[in-house]
Every structure is written in C-alpha cells, then in structure tokens.
Design a protein around this motif. Structure first.
Motif, PDB file in Angstrom:
ATOM      1  N   THR A  52     -48.426 -66.538 -99.649  1.00 34.15           N
ATOM      2  CA  THR A  52     -49.688 -66.796 -99.784  1.00 34.15           C
ATOM      3  C   THR A  52     -50.296 -68.118 -99.679  1.00 34.15           C
ATOM      4  O   THR A  52     -51.351 -68.495 -99.644  1.00 34.15           O
ATOM      5  CB  THR A  52     -50.080 -66.259-101.235  1.00 34.15           C
ATOM      6  OG1 THR A  52     -49.381 -67.003-102.301  1.00 34.15           O
ATOM      7  CG2 THR A  52     -49.745 -64.898-101.270  1.00 34.15           C
ATOM      8  N   PHE A  53     -49.168 -69.096 -99.583  1.00 38.16           N
ATOM      9  CA  PHE A  53     -49.559 -70.551 -99.621  1.00 38.16           C
ATOM     10  C   PHE A  53     -48.579 -71.080 -98.505  1.00 38.16           C
ATOM     11  O   PHE A  53     -47.279 -71.522 -98.844  1.00 38.16           O
ATOM     12  CB  PHE A  53     -49.367 -71.127-100.618  1.00 38.16           C
ATOM     13  CG  PHE A  53     -49.972 -72.426-101.010  1.00 38.16           C
ATOM     14  CD1 PHE A  53     -50.940 -73.071-100.412  1.00 38.16           C
ATOM     15  CD2 PHE A  53     -48.801 -73.545-101.853  1.00 38.16           C
ATOM     16  CE1 PHE A  53     -51.324 -74.515-100.544  1.00 38.16           C
ATOM     17  CE2 PHE A  53     -49.232 -74.673-102.057  1.00 38.16           C
ATOM     18  CZ  PHE A  53     -50.395 -75.306-101.354  1.00 38.16           C
ATOM     19  N   MET A  70     -50.402 -71.157-112.017  1.00 37.16           N
ATOM     20  CA  MET A  70     -51.020 -71.943-111.017  1.00 37.16           C
ATOM     21  C   MET A  70     -50.152 -72.734-110.437  1.00 37.16           C
ATOM     22  O   MET A  70     -50.303 -73.931-109.834  1.00 37.16           O
ATOM     23  CB  MET A  70     -51.817 -73.110-112.168  1.00 37.16           C
ATOM     24  CG  MET A  70     -52.524 -72.466-112.998  1.00 37.16           C
ATOM     25  SD  MET A  70     -54.178 -71.345-112.221  1.00 37.16           S
ATOM     26  CE  MET A  70     -54.988 -73.148-111.717  1.00 37.16           C
ATOM     27  N   TRP A  71     -49.135 -72.205-109.822  1.00 32.99           N
ATOM     28  CA  TRP A  71     -48.199 -72.671-108.895  1.00 32.99           C
ATOM     29  C   TRP A  71     -48.589 -73.475-107.786  1.00 32.99           C
ATOM     30  O   TRP A  71     -48.228 -74.628-107.304  1.00 32.99           O
ATOM     31  CB  TRP A  71     -46.880 -71.740-108.726  1.00 32.99           C
ATOM     32  CG  TRP A  71     -47.441 -70.815-107.790  1.00 32.99           C
ATOM     33  CD1 TRP A  71     -47.571 -69.413-108.050  1.00 32.99           C
ATOM     34  CD2 TRP A  71     -47.278 -70.788-106.015  1.00 32.99           C
ATOM     35  NE1 TRP A  71     -47.891 -68.542-106.892  1.00 32.99           N
ATOM     36  CE2 TRP A  71     -47.427 -69.718-105.765  1.00 32.99           C
ATOM     37  CE3 TRP A  71     -46.816 -71.811-105.498  1.00 32.99           C
ATOM     38  CZ2 TRP A  71     -47.605 -69.163-104.487  1.00 32.99           C
ATOM     39  CZ3 TRP A  71     -46.807 -71.331-104.001  1.00 32.99           C
ATOM     40  CH2 TRP A  71     -47.395 -70.274-103.643  1.00 32.99           C
ATOM     41  N   GLN A  72     -49.837 -72.816-107.376  1.00 35.82           N
ATOM     42  CA  GLN A  72     -50.227 -73.571-105.752  1.00 35.82           C
ATOM     43  C   GLN A  72     -50.743 -74.766-106.348  1.00 35.82           C
ATOM     44  O   GLN A  72     -50.579 -75.782-105.439  1.00 35.82           O
ATOM     45  CB  GLN A  72     -51.314 -72.607-105.431  1.00 35.82           C
ATOM     46  CG  GLN A  72     -50.636 -71.277-105.182  1.00 35.82           C
ATOM     47  CD  GLN A  72     -51.631 -70.390-104.083  1.00 35.82           C
ATOM     48  OE1 GLN A  72     -52.754 -70.940-103.720  1.00 35.82           O
ATOM     49  NE2 GLN A  72     -51.301 -69.391-103.415  1.00 35.82           N
ATOM     50  N   GLN A  73     -51.584 -75.094-107.419  1.00 32.36           N
ATOM     51  CA  GLN A  73     -52.018 -76.285-107.712  1.00 32.36           C
ATOM     52  C   GLN A  73     -50.981 -77.274-108.160  1.00 32.36           C
ATOM     53  O   GLN A  73     -51.262 -78.486-108.102  1.00 32.36           O
ATOM     54  CB  GLN A  73     -53.014 -75.946-108.925  1.00 32.36           C
ATOM     55  CG  GLN A  73     -54.469 -75.652-108.737  1.00 32.36           C
ATOM     56  CD  GLN A  73     -54.550 -73.933-108.600  1.00 32.36           C
ATOM     57  OE1 GLN A  73     -53.442 -73.344-108.453  1.00 32.36           O
ATOM     58  NE2 GLN A  73     -55.508 -73.465-108.229  1.00 32.36           N
ATOM     59  N   LEU A  74     -49.985 -76.663-109.056  1.00 28.66           N
ATOM     60  CA  LEU A  74     -48.784 -77.630-109.383  1.00 28.66           C
ATOM     61  C   LEU A  74     -47.853 -77.902-108.279  1.00 28.66           C
ATOM     62  O   LEU A  74     -46.791 -78.514-108.375  1.00 28.66           O
ATOM     63  CB  LEU A  74     -48.262 -76.555-110.473  1.00 28.66           C
ATOM     64  CG  LEU A  74     -48.999 -76.241-112.042  1.00 28.66           C
ATOM     65  CD1 LEU A  74     -48.190 -75.497-112.579  1.00 28.66           C
ATOM     66  CD2 LEU A  74     -49.598 -77.450-112.341  1.00 28.66           C
ATOM     67  N   PHE A  75     -47.796 -77.195-107.070  1.00 29.04           N
ATOM     68  CA  PHE A  75     -46.726 -77.372-106.154  1.00 29.04           C
ATOM     69  C   PHE A  75     -46.303 -78.591-105.642  1.00 29.04           C
ATOM     70  O   PHE A  75     -45.265 -78.947-105.660  1.00 29.04           O
ATOM     71  CB  PHE A  75     -47.515 -76.483-104.678  1.00 29.04           C
ATOM     72  CG  PHE A  75     -46.292 -76.578-103.460  1.00 29.04           C
ATOM     73  CD1 PHE A  75     -45.258 -76.022-103.579  1.00 29.04           C
ATOM     74  CD2 PHE A  75     -46.681 -77.593-102.740  1.00 29.04           C
ATOM     75  CE1 PHE A  75     -44.198 -75.959-102.691  1.00 29.04           C
ATOM     76  CE2 PHE A  75     -45.768 -77.490-101.693  1.00 29.04           C
ATOM     77  CZ  PHE A  75     -44.465 -76.789-101.515  1.00 29.04           C
TER      78      PHE A  75
END
Ligand code: ATP
Length: 993
Positions: free
Chosen positions: A102-103, A163-168
């Motif tokens: 998704t990212f 929130m893994w995408q923001q924390l990636f």
C-alpha cells in the motif's frame, strides 16, 4: 538416526514456538495455514494490481529468496517434516507484502530486504549430499531459519504499527541497523555451510555471535538512551509527572474524595475502557471546585486499565511552558515517547531535521502529535485547566483534538478519548460547543468537601481544644458555605487555623464574619489579607512579595526572591545573611501562595491575582517600577564590573551576589517598559531615571553595527528623556527585549552592553565554586542545583540550567548545529550540522546504503580447512598432525586433566585450554593490542585490546583489521626488500606490540 531427527525437530520447533509467542491467536492460525501456493497467488494479485495502476515494482527481487527457500525446504526435509515450519515463513511474508504494497517506498525497501536475504540462502542445493552425511550441519540450517523468523518478527512489529506509513522513514533507519545484524548472522551461518565447518568451528561461531549480540544489545540500549536525552531536550516539556505527584499528594490525606466521579453515568460513558459512548468530554465547574485534583485521580485510575495509554497535562496560568498549544503538545509528546520506542525514533528524526533547539513550531508539533496519538491503540488524554490558557491557545488545543477524533475511521473511534477540564465561562462554552459536557456541581463535591472539612476541623479541635459540637459546627459551616468550592474550604480552614486564640476563632466563626454567598472567595481573600496586615512587622514584606508575584515576568524561584530582598541598593551590596527572609513564603503570605517542587513560588489561584489588583492591594504600576529599579540598580553593583576579570568574583559568588542575576539580566528592560506603558504621570521618578543612567554608563560598549529601534518603542521610552543617555538606554532596552523573544543567536556586533560577557564569567565562577564549596547547602540555597546553564537568554535552560556540565555542553551546540543525524551510532548525531542541506548531504554520503563491510562486530572468518589427518576413533579430521595428537589424548585418557590452573585449581585436558582459561578468567588486563610504533616514529593500528591472541589475529583478518595492520606489514616488507632477505612472516599476535 531417528533420535537425531527428533533432536533436530525439537530445535526447529523451539525456534518456531519462540516466533509464535510474538503472534496473536489469529495470526498464528492464519500463518500456520499458509502455503507457498497462497503466497504466490498473493504475489500475483499484488503484481496485477500494480500493473493495472501502471505502478509495477521489481517483484522479481523476490525470486532468489523463493528459490533459496525451495532449496532450503528440500534439504531440511531430509531431517524433518517442513510443512509447518515453512508455513510460518510464507504466512508472515504474505502479510508483509500485502501491507507494504500500500506504500511503494516501503514495498521497494521490503523487496530489497528479501533480495538481500535471498542472496545469502541461494545455492544451498549443491550441499544436499553433504547434509545427508553430516547431520550436525542441520544446526546452521536451524540458525538460518531463526534468522528469517527474526527478520519477520522485527519487520512485522514495524508494519503492524497503526501509523507505520508516517513512521516509515524514521523507523526504517533503526530497522536497517538491526536488519544489518541479521544479515551478518545469516552470512556467518552460510559461511559455516560453504566452508563445511567442523563442530568446533560451529561452536566458536555461535560463541562469537553471542558476544556480538550482547554488544549489539548494549549498543542499542546506549543509543536509545542517547536519543531519549536528545528528544527530551528538544521537547523541553513541562514536568507533568511532578504535577501529577503534587496533586496526588493533595488527595492522599483524603483518599475517599473524588470517588463519586466513577459512579457518574456521563463520566463512565467516557471512561469505561470497553463501552465508550463519549469520545470527547468537557468537564467544567466553578473556580476552585477541585477539578485539577479530580483530574489527577482520573489519570491515576485510567492508568490502571490494561492496554490503555494515558497522557495528561495540567495547564498553568502565566507559565509559557504550560499555557500554550506548544507547551501542551510538548508535554503530551514527551509522555507518549516514553511509552513507545517507535515514537522515540520518529520524534528524534523530526528533532534532527527541524533546526530548532527546542520544538517551537506549531505545525511540527501538530504533525508529531497527530501521528503519535493515532499510533496508539487506545489512548486517554486528560487536559486540565484550559481556562488558564489564552483563548486562542485553548481553541487550538480543543480543535486539534476534535479534528483528530473526527478524522478517525469509524471502527477506530474508541481508540482516542479526550477529557478537557476548565471553568465554565461563556467563552469556554463556545469552544466546547461540539462535545458532550458535564458540570461539576456543589452536590457532586459536597461529600468530598465534607470529608475534607471534617479532617481540618479535627485539626482545629486539637489545636484549640474545642468540644465535639464545636468541631461539628465548623465542619458543617465550612462544607455549607463552600458550596462546591474546594478552594474556599481550603482557604477558610487555613485561615481559621492561623487564629491565635479561641476567642479570635469564635469571632471569625460568627455568621456576620464568616464569608458567605457568591463573593465568598473574595471575602476569604480579604480575611486572609486582613490577618496578614495585622502581622505589622512583616506586612510590608508580605506586600512586597505579593507585588513581585503579581508583576514577575516569569515565576520566580524562592532563592531568587531571597537574593532580591537581600539587595542593599544604597551600599551596593547583597546582604544575604542579614536581609534574606528568615521566614518562608507561607509565613509571609499564608494560603495565598503555593510553593512548587521546582522551588518556584506562585499565587494560590489566578483569582487571587485578580483580587489583589482589583482591591488595589497591589499597585501594578508601582510594582513594575520597583522591579525595574531593582534590576537596573542591582546590575550596576560593583560585582558586575564591566572591565575585565575581577579578582573578587569568587568572593562575590560565595556571598550569593549573583542569585538574582539571571532574572535581572533577562527582564530589566521588560519591567522598565511595563512601567512606562502603565505610568499615568508624564515624568519618570528621578530615582529611576538616575538608576537607568548609571546602568547604561556602567555597561555601555560601542556596537559595531547599530540596530534600528522601532518608533513606538522609542516613543514609549520618551518620558525618560532627561536621561543623559536616553538614546543608548533605548537601544539597550530594545535589544534586550528582542533577544528575549528571538529564536536565533544574538548578533554580537549589535551588542551595546558589556553584561553578556559578564554572564559567562560569573557562571563559570559559580560552576567552579560549586565543586569546591565547603558549604554545599548554603550554596544550593543561593544558586540551586542546576548551575550549568545555557548562555541563550531566550532558552528556558538559561535559568533552569542543568545538573551537570556534560548535559549543558551537549545542549548548547544544538542552538548552532541544530540539524543532527538520526542514524544509530553516527558521530553526526552528537556533533550535528549547521544547515538542513549539510545534513542531507551527510546522509546521502554516508547512509544511503547499508554498509555491511564495516564489520564492527567482527565475526570469525573461517578458512576452508584441508583435512588430512583423520582420527582413527571418531570422525574428526585435522590439518596438522600436532592437533590430531592433542585430540587423541581425549580418546586415550578421556578423564585425565593434567593441566591445572595455579590460580583457581581448575584442571584441563589440554594445555591450550588452560592458557585460554587463564588469560580470559584471571587476566584483568587485555594484553593483545592492535597497534604499536613504526620505525619512523608514527603509530599504527586502532588500539583495540583483546584478551587473546587469536582474537587479535581474527581482528587483523577483518576488513578493518587489515587496514590497521597494513602500515606494519608495509614496513616489514620494505625492510625485507632493503635487506634483500626473504620477507619475514607477517606479524603475529604478540602482547604489547
Ligand atoms: N480532594 C481534595 N482533597 C484535598 N484538597 C483538595 C481536594 N480537591 C481540591 N482541593 C484543594 O482545593 C483547591 C482547589 O482545587 P483545584 O485547584 O483542584 O480546583 P480547580 O477547580 O482546578 O480550580 P480552577 O479551575 O479555578 O483552577 C486546591 O488548593 C486543593 O488543594
């Protein structure tokens, strides 16, 4: 063979069980049923989707891993049934690919990671027969399995964050660090297979890996600690825990109070961890109702819930760390980061690129707080005292949380609940219009106040020897008249307690004297003031103290107040011993003041300040004038000698002369400005004019560049115009205020007062004196504990300081080099860069790819052994006859242990084992060092020390070690060449080379 297979199966099973324990029941079920076919279908589906979106990724990168795993499957199947084992590889892999797809950035990184792992496990099939013949080689296969599980478990922890995408970006840096270690392990395990290692080599590798793992754990712990410190400094948050402790203490004497709230339906609809009907709740009540103390109870109880995170904040009037959106955000973030290491990395990442010494941008604070809040599975937020903030700030706080709540998906709405507590004024009602509200009334708190009044009236009974009915009377009177206002009950019971006779007490209890009705709080203040004014000898001091508290530009510490009252303006001395208050603030101002744990003294309630001003008890204009005059007079004392080093400085320090310096230096101009704003007459008192003239005379230095002062400021300061130095004074005052509000370093070329140089000189002397003082308590009462202070006047650490030089020295450069690297272990993390561009360049130069060759952990490098000397009694083979002979002793005399350690008596079968034991167990010094001197006088080597020669030799075989030893080898080679002799064998591990 059968039993051998069982052993292998158990080892694999153990590894699997360990992994399974990190999974939820559903995950265990789902993963356990996944097949390679399922995984392939998922890969195909992802690829189709990406194709349809025209965003195809390089999924071929998975090829080697999948191929490698198939070969792995074939080989392991020799030992045991693999279907369950591999299901727990395919399952997590399927999950990770699905989530990451998704990212795209994360997806690419994940593909890359599989590709790297694939490169390590590739070509296993060639060893198939070898594994057949050597069952012990199953062990490296188990380790490889564990490595993959380890990778999956780390990666899943990351991708399961909400929130893994923001924390990636932030988290992946830390993850790469750990991933590097996993890959290194894997490489070693594959080396064991490639080199067809013996059992001894295998054991040695395992041992070294254990050491390396421990070192890595320590390194990680140290890194976490360092990051935590950096982030804490960057946030510079108000100490919410200390506030919580203060309010909990207030309650502790009356433990049953506040319990009513948990029986209230409206509140329960917010508080209940399972059935949540209200996500945002505004609890309001009259001033002094006891909301803050109640909030502390709610926080305490919420913390008892399982799987719930609780963060809270107590706003405080006129305290810039506690009455703004930024202050609240910093406080909440600092609590969130201590609950989740992932957030620590995330906030650290932001801190490192913000270019700010402390978080001072609302947009960054909002971004950080939103991600951190949304990352929690279940979060309770309690914010008390919103009425203590300015309207705009309060609005910002409330709308921020409202918008987060509304942005949550329906099924996650319960994950965030916010409780706001404030007084109920008309403005607040508008700000909280969109949420449920709950009013704390007198009927709610009546029982609590009754409990409180009973305890206090019993104290009164004991002091004045009152009969029981009188005690009951007081208890009821206080409870009834308080009418839901805890503050009133507290003020009045204290007031009654301060009476000096039963007769006085009786008078105060008369219906016509005891405050009643809506104005009862002001009347209580009035009673207290009246009593304080009756204490004739101290009344002037009381008024002085109250005035300072009303006018002070920040809360003053008690020791600052003590120094300020000790000033003898006439003689220009600080007469600490004779003039300081010999009583404390409570003696002087009774229950009107509150002393906080950090030593600051404040008015008990903001209504007290309003009362003091409204009743003209404090004349604000005169107060500002008094403080302005005090500051400029003080700063003109001889102890602030502007001309070079003053030999008397240590003496002044020991006498406490500089206890008021931080305050006076920072705020002299603001007090002068306030007094000019407020003054009603045109003329400034002669005394103040003279003082400012002398002040500027004393400290004036011609600037290299002259700053331009804004017109309104010049106009405002015009009343001082009969000051001979007006122009200079205005410039100095303007710069002092600009410096206080600026976020950047002051321009030294613009400086017009020598005082800034004195700050550094005085502080150094105080720091030195602290270390040598023979009266540490007295010293502390003058300068506090945190004498290591930041030189920036606009930084809270300018007056709050640090407890150690190290902490301060770490902090100060951050004002200059405020962009720092967030890659674990990088030197630029401490040193920092001056610009964001510089930091970005550093990151591309040094951290773009994971450098696995920088092998700090130094695993042994195994030579491919030529086994020519075969043991006749077992499978062992040796390259040297000598080693075979030593080995044979084991068969010939298995229990014979001839080699005894002289220090502990332990015996060994082989001499080498004893030597190793002696050098590792009994030798405190590490005698094998990498390094020494070359003939030309220069040195070589990295200086690392080892317990054993073989470890040093191993070090020299690593990439880093090869570089260490190269100069020595070159020297030897040159010597050999020049003497035309055959080159000497390369250096051997010799103690003390
Ligand atoms: N449960 C309690 N036990 C003992 N004292 C209490 C209790 N609750 C409140 N008090 C006292 O009453 C005073 C007022 O309480 P608190 O500060 O909690 O009121 P508040 O409603 O938050 O006031 P405001 O909104 O005006 O700031 C405090 O000084 C505190 O010491």
């Amino acid at each position: 063979m059968a039993s051998q297979q069982q052993v292998h199966a158990t080892v694999f099973q153990l590894a699997l069980l360990k992994f399974q324990s990190t999974l939820s029941v559903t995950e265990r079920k789902q993963f356990g049923a996944t097949t390679l076919h399922d995984l392939n279908v998922t890969i195909e589906t992802i690829q189709q989707k990406q194709k349809s979106e025209r965003k195809l990724r390089a999924m071929s990168k998975l090829g080697r891993f999948l191929e490698g795993m198939k070969e792995y499957d074939k080989i392991v199947a020799v030992f045991l049934n693999t279907s369950e084992l591999l299901a727990f590889i395919w399952g997590p892999m399927k999950f990770l690919l699905q989530v990451a797809s998704t990212f795209y950035e994360a997806f690419d990184t994940l593909l890359e990671a599989y590709q790297r792992i694939g490169e390590h496990i590739y070509l296993l099939a060639q060893y198939e027969t070898y594994f057949h013949n050597r069952p012990h080689m199953c062990d490296p296969l188990t380790l490889i399995y564990e490595d993959i599980l380890h990778f999956h478990s780390k990666a899943m922890r990351f991708f399961k964050k909400k929130m893994w995408q923001q924390l990636f970006h932030a988290l992946w840096k830390t993850f790469e660090f750990e991933f590097g270690a996993i890959l290194r392990d894997m490489r070693e395990h594959m080396t064991l297979i490639h080199s067809q290692a013996t059992i001894t080599q295998f054991t040695e590798v395992l041992r070294t890996q254990e050491v390396a793992k421990l070192a890595l754990e320590n390194q990680k712990a140290a890194e976490l600690h360092r990051r935590r410190q950096v982030v804490r400094q960057w946030l510079s948050a108000a100490n919410c825990e200390a506030d919580q402790e203060t309010f909990t203490n207030v309650r502790s004497h009356y433990p049953s109070t506040g319990q009513w709230i948990f029986k209230n339906n409206k509140f329960s609809s917010w508080f209940d961890p399972i059935y949540c009907l209200t996500h945002l709740l505004w609890m309001n009540g009259i001033p002094g109702a006891g909301k803050t103390v109640l909030a502390s109870l709610i926080v305490e109880e919420a913390r008892k819930h399982q799987d719930v995170s609780v963060i809270f904040f107590y706003c405080r009037y006129r305290d810039c760390d506690r009455n703004t959106f930024l202050g609240v955000a910093r406080g909440l973030l600092s609590q969130l980061l201590s609950q989740d290491d992932a957030l620590l990395s995330f906030i650290h990442d932001k801190a490192s690129t913000s270019g700010q010494t402390t978080l001072c941008t609302e947009s960054i604070a909002k971004e950080l707080l939103e991600t951190s809040v949304k990352n929690c599975d279940k979060l309770y937020v309690v914010i008390d005292g919103l009425d203590e903030c300015e309207r705009e700030e309060r609005k910002q706080i409330v709308t921020f949380f409202e918008s987060i709540q509304t942005s949550l998906p329906q099924d996650e709405a319960d994950s965030l609940r916010c409780l706001f507590l404030s007084q109920d004024d008309n403005v607040a009602r508008k700000d909280f219009a969109n949420m449920s509200s709950f009013k704390i009334t007198g009927s709610h708190t009546k029982q609590d106040i009754h409990t409180y009044a009973m305890a206090r009236s019993l104290e009164l009974q004991a002091k004045f020897q009152l009969p029981p009915d009188r005690q009951h009377f007081i208890q009821s009177l206080v409870t009834d008249t308080a009418d839901g206002m805890f503050l009133f009950a507290r003020l009045m019971t204290s007031y009654l307690f301060d009476q000096t006779s039963v007769a006085d007490l009786d008078v105060q209890l008369l219906p016509e004297n005891f405050p009643q009705g809506p104005l009862r709080l002001d009347e209580a203040y009035s009673r207290i003031m009246k009593r304080l004014s009756q204490a004739a000898p101290t009344h002037a001091q009381t008024l002085k103290l109250l005035t300072w508290m009303v006018c002070a530009k920040r809360s003053m510490k008690w020791r600052e107040i003590q120094c300020a009252v000790s000033l003898n303006i006439e003689d220009q001395v600080v007469d600490w011993d004779r003039k300081q208050f010999s009583v404390d603030s409570k003696d002087l101002c009774g229950s009107l003041v509150e002393v906080y744990t950090d030593g600051t003294v404040n008015l008990v309630h903001h209504t007290a300040k309003r009362y003091l001003i409204d009743q003209s008890i404090v004349d604000v204009e005169a107060g500002e004038r008094n403080l302005a005059s005090l500051c400029v007079n003080y700063l003109s004392f001889p102890c602030f000698n502007p001309h070079g080093y003053d030999a008397n400085l240590p003496i002044y320090v020991s006498l406490g002369y500089y206890g008021f310096f931080d305050y006076a230096y920072a705020y002299w101009s603001r007090h002068l400005d306030a007094c000019l704003r407020l003054q009603t007459s045109i003329d400034v008192p002669e005394e103040l004019r003279e003082a400012t003239e002398a002040f500027v005379d004393t400290h004036w230095t011609e600037p290299k560049t002259r700053a331009v002062v804004r017109r309104p400021f010049v106009e405002r300061w015009k009343p001082l115009e009969n000051n001979g130095n007006l122009e200079r004074l205005v410039l100095a005052g303007w710069l002092a205020q600009r410096q206080l509000n600026a976020s950047t370093k002051p321009d030294m070329d613009e400086q017009v007062l020598s005082l800034h140089r004195l700050v550094a000189r005085v502080r150094t002397c105080i720091e030195e004196a602290r270390a040598t003082t023979s009266k540490p308590d007295r010293f502390r009462s003058m300068y506090g504990n945190n004498v290591f202070k930041c030189p920036r006047v606009n930084c809270v650490r300018f007056y709050n300081g640090f407890a150690s030089k190290q902490l301060r020295d770490d902090h100060v450069p951050k004002h200059e080099r405020s962009f720092f690297c967030s890659f674990p272990g990088c030197a630029m993390a401490t040193l920092g860069c001056t610009t964001l561009k510089e930091l970005q360049k550093h990151e591309t130069d040094y951290h773009d790819t994971l450098n696995l060759d920088d092998d700090e952990l130094e695993y042994p490098e195994l030579p491919i052994e030529k086994t020519t000397f075969q043991c006749t009694q077992c499978d062992a083979k040796f390259t040297r006859n000598n080693n075979l002979k030593i080995h044979m002793r084991k068969h010939n005399a298995p229990n014979k242990k001839d080699f005894v350690c002289v220090q502990c008596g332990k015996s060994f079968a082989r001499q080498g084992d004893r030597t190793r034991h002696e050098s590792t167990t009994h030798s405190s010094s590490k005698t094998f060092a990498c390094g020494g001197s070359l003939k030309n006088g220069t040195t070589w080597g990295c200086g690392r020390e080892f317990n054993r020669g073989d470890m040093l030799n191993r070090h020299w075989k690593s990439e880093k070690g090869k570089q260490c030893i190269r100069p020595k080898e070159q020297e030897e080679a040159m010597e050999a060449a020049s003497s035309n002799a055959t080159p000497q064998p390369s250096i051997v591990a010799t103690p003390g080379i």
